[in-house]
Design an enzyme around this catalytic site. Structure first.
Site, PDB file in Angstrom:
ATOM      1  N   GLU A 189      11.045  -3.217  11.943  1.00  0.00           N
ATOM      2  CA  GLU A 189      12.266  -2.909  11.452  1.00  0.00           C
ATOM      3  C   GLU A 189      13.418  -3.083  12.352  1.00  0.00           C
ATOM      4  O   GLU A 189      14.257  -3.147  12.099  1.00  0.00           O
ATOM      5  CB  GLU A 189      12.059  -1.270  10.977  1.00  0.00           C
ATOM      6  CG  GLU A 189      10.862  -1.110  10.150  1.00  0.00           C
ATOM      7  CD  GLU A 189       9.378  -0.617  10.862  1.00  0.00           C
ATOM      8  OE1 GLU A 189       9.476  -1.046  12.138  1.00  0.00           O
ATOM      9  OE2 GLU A 189       8.410  -0.099   9.957  1.00  0.00           O
TER      10      GLU A 189
ATOM     11  N   ASP B 278       0.948  -1.199  -0.201  1.00  0.00           N
ATOM     12  CA  ASP B 278      -0.178  -0.091   0.094  1.00  0.00           C
ATOM     13  C   ASP B 278       1.037   1.336   0.175  1.00  0.00           C
ATOM     14  O   ASP B 278       0.320   2.412   0.085  1.00  0.00           O
ATOM     15  CB  ASP B 278      -1.004   0.050   1.221  1.00  0.00           C
ATOM     16  CG  ASP B 278      -0.180  -0.106   2.543  1.00  0.00           C
ATOM     17  OD1 ASP B 278       0.849  -0.599   2.629  1.00  0.00           O
ATOM     18  OD2 ASP B 278      -0.730   0.085   3.687  1.00  0.00           O
TER      19      ASP B 278
HETATM   20  N1  UDP Z   1      -0.327  -7.339   6.068  1.00  0.00           N
HETATM   21  C1  UDP Z   1      -0.493  -8.651   6.032  1.00  0.00           C
HETATM   22  N2  UDP Z   1      -1.441  -9.211   7.057  1.00  0.00           N
HETATM   23  C2  UDP Z   1      -2.212  -8.421   7.707  1.00  0.00           C
HETATM   24  C3  UDP Z   1      -2.040  -7.130   7.625  1.00  0.00           C
HETATM   25  C4  UDP Z   1      -1.314  -6.635   6.850  1.00  0.00           C
HETATM   26  O1  UDP Z   1       0.235  -9.255   5.286  1.00  0.00           O
HETATM   27  O2  UDP Z   1      -3.002  -9.078   8.436  1.00  0.00           O
HETATM   28  C5  UDP Z   1       0.620  -6.754   5.015  1.00  0.00           C
HETATM   29  C6  UDP Z   1       0.070  -5.727   4.215  1.00  0.00           C
HETATM   30  O3  UDP Z   1      -0.353  -6.032   2.852  1.00  0.00           O
HETATM   31  C7  UDP Z   1       1.091  -4.677   4.090  1.00  0.00           C
HETATM   32  C8  UDP Z   1       1.883  -4.767   5.312  1.00  0.00           C
HETATM   33  O4  UDP Z   1       1.572  -6.359   5.643  1.00  0.00           O
HETATM   34  O5  UDP Z   1       1.880  -5.085   2.816  1.00  0.00           O
HETATM   35  C9  UDP Z   1       1.785  -3.870   6.404  1.00  0.00           C
HETATM   36  O6  UDP Z   1       0.554  -3.855   6.909  1.00  0.00           O
HETATM   37  P1  UDP Z   1      -0.249  -2.467   6.896  1.00  0.00           P
HETATM   38  O7  UDP Z   1      -0.213  -1.817   5.732  1.00  0.00           O
HETATM   39  O8  UDP Z   1      -1.698  -2.687   7.211  1.00  0.00           O
HETATM   40  O9  UDP Z   1       0.575  -1.726   7.841  1.00  0.00           O
HETATM   41  P2  UDP Z   1       0.640  -0.351   8.173  1.00  0.00           P
HETATM   42  O10 UDP Z   1       1.291   0.261   6.947  1.00  0.00           O
HETATM   43  O11 UDP Z   1      -0.723   0.350   8.547  1.00  0.00           O
HETATM   44  O12 UDP Z   1       1.478  -0.261   9.429  1.00  0.00           O
HETATM   45 MN    MN Z   2       0.485   0.162   4.965  1.00  0.00          MN
END
Ligand code: UDP
Ligand code: MN
Length: 462
Positions: free
Chosen positions: A401, A318
């Site tokens: 990270e 995203d």
């Molecule tokens: N993701 C995943 N499983 C989940 C939630 C998220 O594999 O249950 C993946 C999601 O597609 C993204 C990454 O983990 O590539 C980070 O998730 P998210 O974007 O929801 O986190 P944020 O950016 O809000 O911290």
């Molecule tokens: Mn994200």
């Protein structure tokens, strides 16, 4: 042709015989004049269509139906849609399909012939040549300079970029095979372009062969939700601008989803589609979940088993990426870092640089982390990963990270390479898509016999 006839009617109505004769002469001369003009125009069109390929034509992706073989092939290869059309070409483009098949089989022969290695090494240079093109194409003035100075060679290289991605999307293919095929297809493009235009061939032969740029491994965690295909489509077409890349799409699921595979196939970036479910214990928790951690660790395992060189990068599905960062991270020796634009009050997460030295980190939340950086803000060399066989990402929300970077120790701060103009530019953004409810089921009574019944099956529902 209409003009003489009109005159004729007017003259016939009210004039003498001599004037009739004059009228006929005028009519005859006009007919000859118009006919001659038409013949010249046809000849001119034919002449133009026989001209060697002009680079600008290719870049703008014009005239796919041109009678010139070289311009046809180049525009065909340049088309981002070519990967789809290659398998789904209709009747009208049957000729193009035949040509493509012919050239692909030539390529296979080429790579096994004694001179294949020479052509391949020459082509690996062409791939490199296409870099400035793909990099600078968003800024039109720079792109124009590149196009005009490298002439047809650049066009060939641009074509190569697309060919590569178009032919290496089978999920079952191994990395090595993919990279090999990249080179093979590359030779094909060189061959077909080289034989098509004499001028282009001359230009190319003056270049020296160099090796391909180091491979990039993009690890993208993804999961089932209504926005999933949109996110992957957007990211996929960004990655399509990047050479020598393998996209590791890893879904937090127990099995792969054909809709995702279909989307990846259509995009045409070389990929592996794997699954790595989040452990049950984290799924059930009401607190923050370690999102994408099992996926990223699966990606690391894949690289340990399949990659020897190049660079890995965690690209969430995203986020938003400027392709320049890929060309900068490609040469990372151990770990590289750069700023990440945030959509929060903090605005940015970045290393702090003073007098050219890494002094600390700027982020909205430090949380006692040694490396308070964003997932989109660092890359790691594959060789370095091999030297740290126990490095992995912890299932610790907020500390993914930091935990991973700490697991790469020993790593001196001075060894961290600072990219994006020594961290003075933002080339990646931690964007977030609004969460949406699942689409309602289709009203079959009303729309059962329409296209909507097909589209309904293309939607991802949680
Ligand atoms: N993701 C995943 N499983 C989940 C939630 C998220 O594999 O249950 C993946 C999601 O597609 C993204 C990454 O983990 O590539 C980070 O998730 P998210 O974007 O929801 O986190 P944020 O950016 O809000 O911290
Ligand atoms: Mn994200």
């Amino acid at each position: 042709m209409l003009l003489p006839q009109a005159k004729d009617i007017k003259l016939n109505g009210n004039v003498s015989n001599s004037k009739m004769g004059l009228g006929k002469s005028i009519k005859m001369y006009l007919t000859i004049f118009v006919a001659t003009t038409c013949v010249y125009m046809v000849l001119y069109q034919y002449h133009m269509s026989r001209q060697p390929l002009a680079t600008n034509e290719v870049i703008k992706h014009t005239d796919k139906s041109s009678s010139s073989a070289s311009s046809f092939i180049a525009s065909y290869l340049w088309s981002p849609m070519s990967s789809i059309n290659a398998t789904a070409m209709g009747q009208g483009e049957g000729q193009g399909q035949a040509q493509m098949q012919l050239h692909v089989s030539n390529a296979t022969e080429l790579s096994s012939s004694p001179s294949a290695s020479i052509v391949e090494s020459a082509m690996s240079f062409l791939s490199t040549v296409s870099l400035p093109l793909s990099l600078s194409s968003p800024s039109s003035s720079d792109a124009k300079t590149n196009i005009t100075t490298t002439t047809t060679t650049t066009a060939a290289a641009a074509a190569v970029t697309t060919t590569t991605t178009a032919t290496t999307t089978t999920p079952t293919t191994t990395t090595t095979e993919k990279l090999l095929r990249t080179t093979r297809t590359t030779s094909h493009a060189h061959n077909s372009m080289g034989s098509a235009g004499g001028v282009a061939h001359k230009t190319r032969s003056t270049f020296i062969a160099v090796s391909e740029p180091p491979p990039l491994y993009i690890i993208t965690p993804t999961y089932r939700r209504p926005e999933q295909l949109a996110e992957l489509t957007r990211l996929g077409y960004t990655l399509k601008h990047v050479l020598n890349l393998l996209w590791l799409v890893i879904e937090d699921a127990n099995r792969t989803n054909p809709l995702v595979a279909h989307t990846l196939d259509r995009i045409g970036v070389p990929y592996e589609y794997l699954v790595a479910p989040m452990p049950e214990q984290y799924k059930l928790t009401k607190r923050a979940k370690p999102r994408g951690v099992s996926n990223r660790n699966r990606g690391l395992d894949y690289l340990r088993a399949n990659a020897t060189e190049g660079v890995l990068y965690f690209a969430d599905d995203d986020n938003t990426y400027d392709i320049n960062i890929f060309e900068q991270m490609r040469y990372t020796k151990k770990v590289s870092m750069w700023p990440v634009g945030l959509v929060t009050k903090t605005g940015v997460s970045s290393p702090i640089i003073r007098n050219g030295k890494l002094e600390g980190y700027y982020d909205g939340w430090i949380g006692g982390r040694k490396y308070p950086v964003d997932m989109a803000g660092f890359a790691v060399s594959v060789k370095f990963l091999h030297e740290r066989p126990h490095a992995k990402m912890p299932f610790k929300p907020g500390y993914e990270e930091d935990g991973f970077l700490r697991s790469l120790s020993p790593l001196d701060n001075a060894e961290i390479e600072l990219l994006a103009d020594e961290c003075r530019e933002i080339l990646t953004w931690h964007t977030q898509t609004k969460k949406n409810p699942a689409a309602l089921a289709l009203n079959v009574t009303r729309y059962g016999n329409t296209n909507l019944a097909f589209i309904e099956k293309l939607l991802v529902r949680p």
